[in-house]
Design a protein around this motif. Structure first.
Motif, mmCIF file in Angstrom:
data_model
loop_
_atom_site.group_PDB
_atom_site.id
_atom_site.type_symbol
_atom_site.label_atom_id
_atom_site.label_comp_id
_atom_site.label_asym_id
_atom_site.label_seq_id
_atom_site.Cartn_x
_atom_site.Cartn_y
_atom_site.Cartn_z
ATOM 1 N N PHE A 1 3.670 4.433 -70.776
ATOM 2 C CA PHE A 1 4.261 3.439 -69.878
ATOM 3 C C PHE A 1 3.848 3.779 -68.453
ATOM 4 N N LEU A 2 3.225 2.840 -67.753
ATOM 5 C CA LEU A 2 2.846 3.107 -66.371
ATOM 6 C C LEU A 2 3.029 1.860 -65.522
ATOM 7 N N ARG A 3 3.223 2.110 -64.234
ATOM 8 C CA ARG A 3 3.427 1.044 -63.258
ATOM 9 C C ARG A 3 2.596 1.338 -62.014
ATOM 10 N N GLN A 4 1.893 0.321 -61.514
ATOM 11 C CA GLN A 4 1.205 0.440 -60.233
ATOM 12 C C GLN A 4 2.252 0.235 -59.143
ATOM 13 N N PHE A 5 2.353 1.184 -58.203
ATOM 14 C CA PHE A 5 3.458 1.105 -57.246
ATOM 15 C C PHE A 5 3.048 1.001 -55.784
ATOM 16 N N HIS A 6 1.811 1.390 -55.431
ATOM 17 C CA HIS A 6 1.442 1.321 -54.007
ATOM 18 C C HIS A 6 -0.049 1.589 -53.866
ATOM 19 N N THR A 7 -0.635 1.056 -52.785
ATOM 20 C CA THR A 7 -2.012 1.366 -52.416
ATOM 21 C C THR A 7 -2.009 2.160 -51.118
ATOM 22 N N PHE A 8 -2.685 3.289 -51.131
ATOM 23 C CA PHE A 8 -2.705 4.192 -49.977
ATOM 24 C C PHE A 8 -4.055 4.040 -49.271
ATOM 25 N N GLY A 9 -4.015 3.429 -48.075
ATOM 26 C CA GLY A 9 -5.259 3.069 -47.424
ATOM 27 C C GLY A 9 -5.319 3.338 -45.934
ATOM 28 N N LYS A 10 -4.517 4.277 -45.444
ATOM 29 C CA LYS A 10 -4.611 4.627 -44.032
ATOM 30 C C LYS A 10 -6.007 5.140 -43.714
ATOM 31 N N ILE A 11 -6.458 4.916 -42.481
ATOM 32 C CA ILE A 11 -7.778 5.400 -42.074
ATOM 33 C C ILE A 11 -7.834 6.917 -42.159
ATOM 34 N N GLU A 12 -6.786 7.582 -41.680
ATOM 35 C CA GLU A 12 -6.721 9.047 -41.746
ATOM 36 C C GLU A 12 -5.525 9.433 -42.609
ATOM 37 N N ARG A 13 -5.768 9.609 -43.871
ATOM 38 C CA ARG A 13 -4.689 9.959 -44.806
ATOM 39 C C ARG A 13 -4.387 11.456 -44.786
ATOM 40 N N TYR A 14 -5.392 12.253 -44.460
ATOM 41 C CA TYR A 14 -5.236 13.709 -44.421
ATOM 42 C C TYR A 14 -6.417 14.272 -43.643
ATOM 43 N N ASP A 15 -6.385 15.577 -43.378
ATOM 44 C CA ASP A 15 -7.462 16.247 -42.640
ATOM 45 C C ASP A 15 -8.631 16.500 -43.592
ATOM 46 N N ASN A 16 -9.638 15.649 -43.503
ATOM 47 C CA ASN A 16 -10.773 15.713 -44.419
ATOM 48 C C ASN A 16 -11.487 17.064 -44.359
ATOM 49 N N GLN A 17 -11.716 17.567 -43.161
ATOM 50 C CA GLN A 17 -12.460 18.822 -43.019
ATOM 51 C C GLN A 17 -11.689 20.001 -43.605
ATOM 52 N N LYS A 18 -10.388 19.980 -43.464
ATOM 53 C CA LYS A 18 -9.569 21.059 -44.019
ATOM 54 C C LYS A 18 -9.631 21.050 -45.551
ATOM 55 N N ILE A 19 -9.584 19.850 -46.142
ATOM 56 C CA ILE A 19 -9.676 19.732 -47.595
ATOM 57 C C ILE A 19 -11.049 20.201 -48.079
ATOM 58 N N ILE A 20 -12.109 19.785 -47.388
ATOM 59 C CA ILE A 20 -13.456 20.170 -47.777
ATOM 60 C C ILE A 20 -13.625 21.681 -47.739
ATOM 61 N N TRP B 1 -18.431 14.247 -50.241
ATOM 62 C CA TRP B 1 -17.143 13.648 -49.907
ATOM 63 C C TRP B 1 -17.316 12.400 -49.047
ATOM 64 N N TYR B 2 -16.487 11.411 -49.324
ATOM 65 C CA TYR B 2 -16.442 10.222 -48.478
ATOM 66 C C TYR B 2 -15.689 10.530 -47.190
ATOM 67 N N LEU C 1 -2.333 19.175 -52.119
ATOM 68 C CA LEU C 1 -3.538 18.776 -51.398
ATOM 69 C C LEU C 1 -3.515 17.280 -51.099
ATOM 70 N N PHE C 2 -4.414 16.871 -50.206
ATOM 71 C CA PHE C 2 -4.548 15.474 -49.790
ATOM 72 C C PHE C 2 -3.209 14.978 -49.219
ATOM 73 N N ASP C 3 -2.835 13.763 -49.530
ATOM 74 C CA ASP C 3 -1.527 13.235 -49.120
ATOM 75 C C ASP C 3 -0.630 13.072 -50.343
ATOM 76 N N HIS C 4 -0.767 13.987 -51.297
ATOM 77 C CA HIS C 4 -0.096 13.820 -52.587
ATOM 78 C C HIS C 4 1.407 14.042 -52.548
ATOM 79 N N ASN C 5 1.912 14.794 -51.572
ATOM 80 C CA ASN C 5 3.373 14.876 -51.433
ATOM 81 C C ASN C 5 3.939 13.521 -51.034
ATOM 82 N N GLU C 6 3.221 12.820 -50.159
ATOM 83 C CA GLU C 6 3.640 11.481 -49.750
ATOM 84 C C GLU C 6 3.578 10.511 -50.929
ATOM 85 N N ILE C 7 2.526 10.615 -51.739
ATOM 86 C CA ILE C 7 2.384 9.745 -52.909
ATOM 87 C C ILE C 7 3.512 10.006 -53.897
ATOM 88 N N LEU C 8 3.824 11.275 -54.130
ATOM 89 C CA LEU C 8 4.926 11.630 -55.036
ATOM 90 C C LEU C 8 6.251 11.082 -54.527
#
Length: 251
Positions: A78-97, A109-110, A150-157
């Protein structure tokens, strides 16, 4: 998930949608607590939500089902689509890389990625957690003990839990999170774990029984120190009728 364009080998020579990915919040219920499935990246102590890319040849929902089946081993989810995450700066790209450069080529990386969020409700006892090609471990975490992801996954959760709470009266939550047979206290604790607050047990049992969505079995749960409570199972037809007719309001 890594926001990169995978090689043809990654997806059996199939093209994927550039800069578009899925992130999945998989909820399970066990021992009175709500849990979420997380992945630990190879050679690190960093955790994230499961996710992946969408093939050009598949529907978005089917991509989510595929990813969830790969991580859980379940055939029906069972799954539900709940939101689209599309901010220009969702997280610090260089830090993740810098944290994951040993796993993924930094050039892959994009600069920007858009992610579609899904939440899934699964029977904890039926899940066989499987890591993916980028990770060493796939494990359940108690919701209140989830680390910095990592990423913005706490916000997604956080957004997924908020969406689940809003839809609690209109989705077959109990049927998907509980085992086939369960006790009334187990069902009540499931709702308490999702809501993050206590429920009056007498009113709860009265509302559930009056709704007609459960069937009392001629069985009790054994192996408990105190009095063995009765076991119940869902009347699936009645449950669906209640949800479609306006919802199941338990508080």
């Amino acid at each position: 998930m890594p926001k990169k364009r995978p090689s043809n080998k990654d997806f059996d020579n199939e093209e994927v949608f550039p800069q578009l990915s899925l992130d999945c919040v998989i909820f399970g219920f066990n021992d009175g607590t709500l849990k979420v499935l997380l992945l630990k990246w190879k050679g690190t102590e960093y955790w994230s939500l499961p996710g992946g890319l969408i093939r050009q040849s598949e529907d978005i929902d089917n991509a989510a089902i595929r990813i969830l089946q790969e991580r859980t081993g379940l055939g029906q989810i069972f799954l539900r689509q709940f939101h689209t995450f599309g901010k220009i700066e969702r997280y610090d790209n260089q830090k993740i890389i810098s944290k994951l450069s040993h796993v993924i080529d930094p050039e892959s990386w994009y600069d920007r990625a858009i992610s579609i969020g899904y939440y899934a409700l699964v029977d904890y006892a039926e899940v066989f957690p499987n890591p993916d090609q980028f990770t060493d471990e796939c494990q359940w975490w108690i919701l209140e003990e989830v680390p910095e992801l990592l990423f913005d996954h706490n916000e997604i959760l956080k957004k997924a839990l908020h969406s689940l709470r809003l839809e609690l009266s209109y989705q077959p939550v109990g049927y998907n999170l509980l085992s086939e047979k369960f006790t009334m206290p187990e069902m009540m604790r499931m709702y308490e774990a999702i809501l993050g607050s206590k429920i009056d047990p007498r009113n709860f049992q009265k509302k559930i029984l009056n709704s007609g969505i459960v069937i009392k079995l001629n069985e009790v749960k054994k192996g408990l120190a105190h009095k063995s409570p009765n076991l119940y199972m869902f009347d699936k037809v009645k449950y669906q009728q209640i949800l479609e007719g306006g919802g199941l309001f338990i508080i």
